[in-house]
Design an enzyme around this catalytic site. Structure first.
Site, PDB file in Angstrom:
ATOM      1  N   ASP A  18       0.831  -1.198   0.000  1.00 51.66           N
ATOM      2  CA  ASP A  18       0.000   0.000   0.000  1.00 51.66           C
ATOM      3  C   ASP A  18       0.869   1.254   0.000  1.00 51.66           C
ATOM      4  O   ASP A  18       1.821   1.356   0.758  1.00 51.66           O
ATOM      5  CB  ASP A  18      -0.902  -0.015   1.243  1.00 51.66           C
ATOM      6  CG  ASP A  18      -2.072   0.944   1.149  1.00 51.66           C
ATOM      7  OD1 ASP A  18      -1.970   1.922   0.399  1.00 51.66           O
ATOM      8  OD2 ASP A  18      -3.073   0.711   1.837  1.00 51.66           O
ATOM      9  N   HIS A  20      -0.576   4.505   0.185  1.00 52.08           N
ATOM     10  CA  HIS A  20      -1.418   5.638   0.586  1.00 52.08           C
ATOM     11  C   HIS A  20      -0.826   6.320   1.821  1.00 52.08           C
ATOM     12  O   HIS A  20      -0.781   5.729   2.888  1.00 52.08           O
ATOM     13  CB  HIS A  20      -2.842   5.167   0.902  1.00 52.08           C
ATOM     14  CG  HIS A  20      -3.584   4.712  -0.295  1.00 52.08           C
ATOM     15  ND1 HIS A  20      -3.507   3.421  -0.772  1.00 52.08           N
ATOM     16  CD2 HIS A  20      -4.418   5.366  -1.133  1.00 52.08           C
ATOM     17  CE1 HIS A  20      -4.271   3.304  -1.849  1.00 52.08           C
ATOM     18  NE2 HIS A  20      -4.839   4.476  -2.091  1.00 52.08           N
TER      19      HIS A  20
END
Length: 151
Positions: A18, A20
């Site tokens: 990920d 983000h």
């Protein structure tokens, strides 16, 4: 060197593939403002990196963020890695944890079964997580911590 009696160290990062960064940036700022020492590992953090940082900084809490919906596979065996490193810290996970997440209670159960102490959805306010952390780490202010100023 100044030692702060209230200062608790929190390791924070985004697990797996990920990338983000927004959630942990907001959380880092909120935790710092609340008086925590924050070790922000950034994005695409491995389970081993979380464990190494928790050991290196004697962390009281490990906070995992995931927004791309694959947290369950990223967190398989995570608590075994922490246990192997002899880490005794509270563990939180939060974000958009499952693709097509309809029933958050089911998601919460899944992550509690994986060993997390608390599970938050992507709508959780940082203040809510901080309040839970203060309760879990027994940081509620007692009278002995309060300073009286007399003029």
């Amino acid at each position: 060197m100044v030692l702060h009696t209230m200062s608790q160290t929190v390791v924070l990062g985004v697990i797996g593939s990920d990338a983000h960064v927004v959630g942990i940036t907001i959380l880092e700022q909120a935790l710092s403002a609340a008086g925590f020492d924050v070790v922000n590992l950034g994005v695409q953090t491995s389970q081993e990196d979380f464990a190494e940082a928790a050991v290196a900084h004697s962390a009281e809490a490990v906070l995992v963020s995931s927004l791309y919906g694959h947290a369950e596979q990223d967190c398989q065996g995570f608590h075994d890695v922490l246990d192997d490193a002899d880490i005794d810290a509270v563990t939180y996970i939060g974000g958009n944890l499952a693709v097509g997440q309809d029933d958050f209670e089911q998601t919460r159960e899944t992550f509690e079964e994986l060993g997390f102490d608390r599970v938050f959805d992507s709508e959780t306010d940082p203040e809510e997580a901080i309040a839970a952390l203060e309760r879990d780490l027994h940081l509620t202010t007692s009278e002995s911590d309060q300073v009286t100023v007399t003029s």
